[in-house]
Write a protein that holds these residues in place. Sequence first.
Motif, PDB file in Angstrom:
ATOM      1  N   LYS A  32      -8.681   6.173  -4.007  1.00  0.00           N
ATOM      2  CA  LYS A  32      -7.364   6.370  -4.611  1.00  0.00           C
ATOM      3  C   LYS A  32      -6.502   7.314  -3.778  1.00  0.00           C
ATOM      4  O   LYS A  32      -5.271   7.246  -3.824  1.00  0.00           O
ATOM      5  N   ASN A  82      -0.599   4.251   2.179  1.00  0.00           N
ATOM      6  CA  ASN A  82      -0.684   3.588   0.880  1.00  0.00           C
ATOM      7  C   ASN A  82      -0.366   2.100   1.049  1.00  0.00           C
ATOM      8  O   ASN A  82       0.715   1.741   1.502  1.00  0.00           O
ATOM      9  N   LYS A  83      -1.320   1.244   0.701  1.00  0.00           N
ATOM     10  CA  LYS A  83      -1.143  -0.188   0.905  1.00  0.00           C
ATOM     11  C   LYS A  83      -0.650  -0.905  -0.351  1.00  0.00           C
ATOM     12  O   LYS A  83      -0.662  -2.132  -0.402  1.00  0.00           O
ATOM     13  N   TYR A  84      -0.241  -0.132  -1.341  1.00  0.00           N
ATOM     14  CA  TYR A  84       0.187  -0.754  -2.595  1.00  0.00           C
ATOM     15  C   TYR A  84       1.301  -1.768  -2.351  1.00  0.00           C
ATOM     16  O   TYR A  84       1.224  -2.917  -2.785  1.00  0.00           O
ATOM     17  N   TRP A  85       2.346  -1.329  -1.633  1.00  0.00           N
ATOM     18  CA  TRP A  85       3.511  -2.197  -1.475  1.00  0.00           C
ATOM     19  C   TRP A  85       3.227  -3.370  -0.544  1.00  0.00           C
ATOM     20  O   TRP A  85       3.735  -4.474  -0.764  1.00  0.00           O
ATOM     21  N   ASP A  87       0.289  -4.797  -0.214  1.00  0.00           N
ATOM     22  CA  ASP A  87      -0.533  -5.708  -1.018  1.00  0.00           C
ATOM     23  C   ASP A  87       0.342  -6.494  -2.000  1.00  0.00           C
ATOM     24  O   ASP A  87       0.143  -7.694  -2.206  1.00  0.00           O
ATOM     25  N   ALA A  88       1.301  -5.791  -2.602  1.00  0.00           N
ATOM     26  CA  ALA A  88       2.224  -6.470  -3.517  1.00  0.00           C
ATOM     27  C   ALA A  88       3.029  -7.524  -2.768  1.00  0.00           C
ATOM     28  O   ALA A  88       3.277  -8.625  -3.282  1.00  0.00           O
ATOM     29  N   VAL A 126      -1.511  -5.410  -8.747  1.00  0.00           N
ATOM     30  CA  VAL A 126      -1.994  -4.834  -7.489  1.00  0.00           C
ATOM     31  C   VAL A 126      -3.054  -3.749  -7.697  1.00  0.00           C
ATOM     32  O   VAL A 126      -4.104  -3.783  -7.044  1.00  0.00           O
ATOM     33  N   PRO A 127      -2.835  -2.771  -8.589  1.00  0.00           N
ATOM     34  CA  PRO A 127      -3.887  -1.754  -8.771  1.00  0.00           C
ATOM     35  C   PRO A 127      -5.210  -2.344  -9.234  1.00  0.00           C
ATOM     36  O   PRO A 127      -6.280  -1.889  -8.825  1.00  0.00           O
ATOM     37  N   ASN A 130      -6.929  -3.945  -6.297  1.00  0.00           N
ATOM     38  CA  ASN A 130      -7.525  -2.959  -5.398  1.00  0.00           C
ATOM     39  C   ASN A 130      -8.799  -2.350  -5.963  1.00  0.00           C
ATOM     40  O   ASN A 130      -9.748  -2.089  -5.230  1.00  0.00           O
TER      41      ASN A 130
END
Length: 266
Positions: A32, A82-85, A87-88, A126-127, A130
């Motif tokens: 995280k 941070n790969k959140y965006w 990945d989204a 997305v979360p 992951n």
Amino acid sequence: MTDYKKEYESIFSGLSDDDQLAFNSLNQEFDKHFVIKDAKYEKLYIMAVSMVDSGKNYVEYYNAKTKDVARVASKDLPKHRNKYWSDAAILGVYFAVLFSVTIFILGEIVISFVLPLVIILILLMVPFMNTGIKHQTSRRGNNQMLSGLIFIILFVSANLLILFMNSEFLSALKITALDASFAESLLYVLFIIVTAASVYFIFSSESWASKLIFIVLLIYSAGRLLYPFDILNGLSEFIVQYFMFIGLILIIIGQYIRSKQANKES
């Protein structure tokens, strides 16, 4: 070079069930905080060895919640972005392709409030992707079944919304529609894909100059997507007619500044 992952897994296997649960939780918390893999396993190994050498269990030795321990321990560890965006954005590309397929199947371009709903579902899933799907192959996989299940539910829901966007059931959410020829549909689909891909490259590119190129492409493509409809007519018309020229100037200036900085560094 020491393989800390292997060393950690070796010492992990000898821990009690409670301590294994605690270190699994630490592993998740490090993820995280986006700690890179090698640094994470080295730190976990050091922490496990220190605890074992002390003769205490996790609760006795660390006496704190795993998220607090991981937060402190990860401060000085190297991290990836941070790969959140990104990945989204990858999911966005997938749904853009699915939306494009429906355009060819229906022979009609439909704009609906379903589209922002799908975007919201993407951001929500997305979360869970992951922490669930990506970890199913790890030792923690069994602990991520709920996250994986939630991701699948959200993913399937988004697919169904796209596939049945033009159905009578979702007709109340329709904003407008346009009958299009094959050539018009193909051109529209091209800009859908370019828009989705531009979003991905904006978040995944390291260079600000590269980001600028894709921002220009994103704005222009978005304008082209709105242009055939009576939506933000003035803005979309301006983007289609003039923005690409403005964007090209911005890109040229950006590339010039970038090359000048590179020459100074060399």
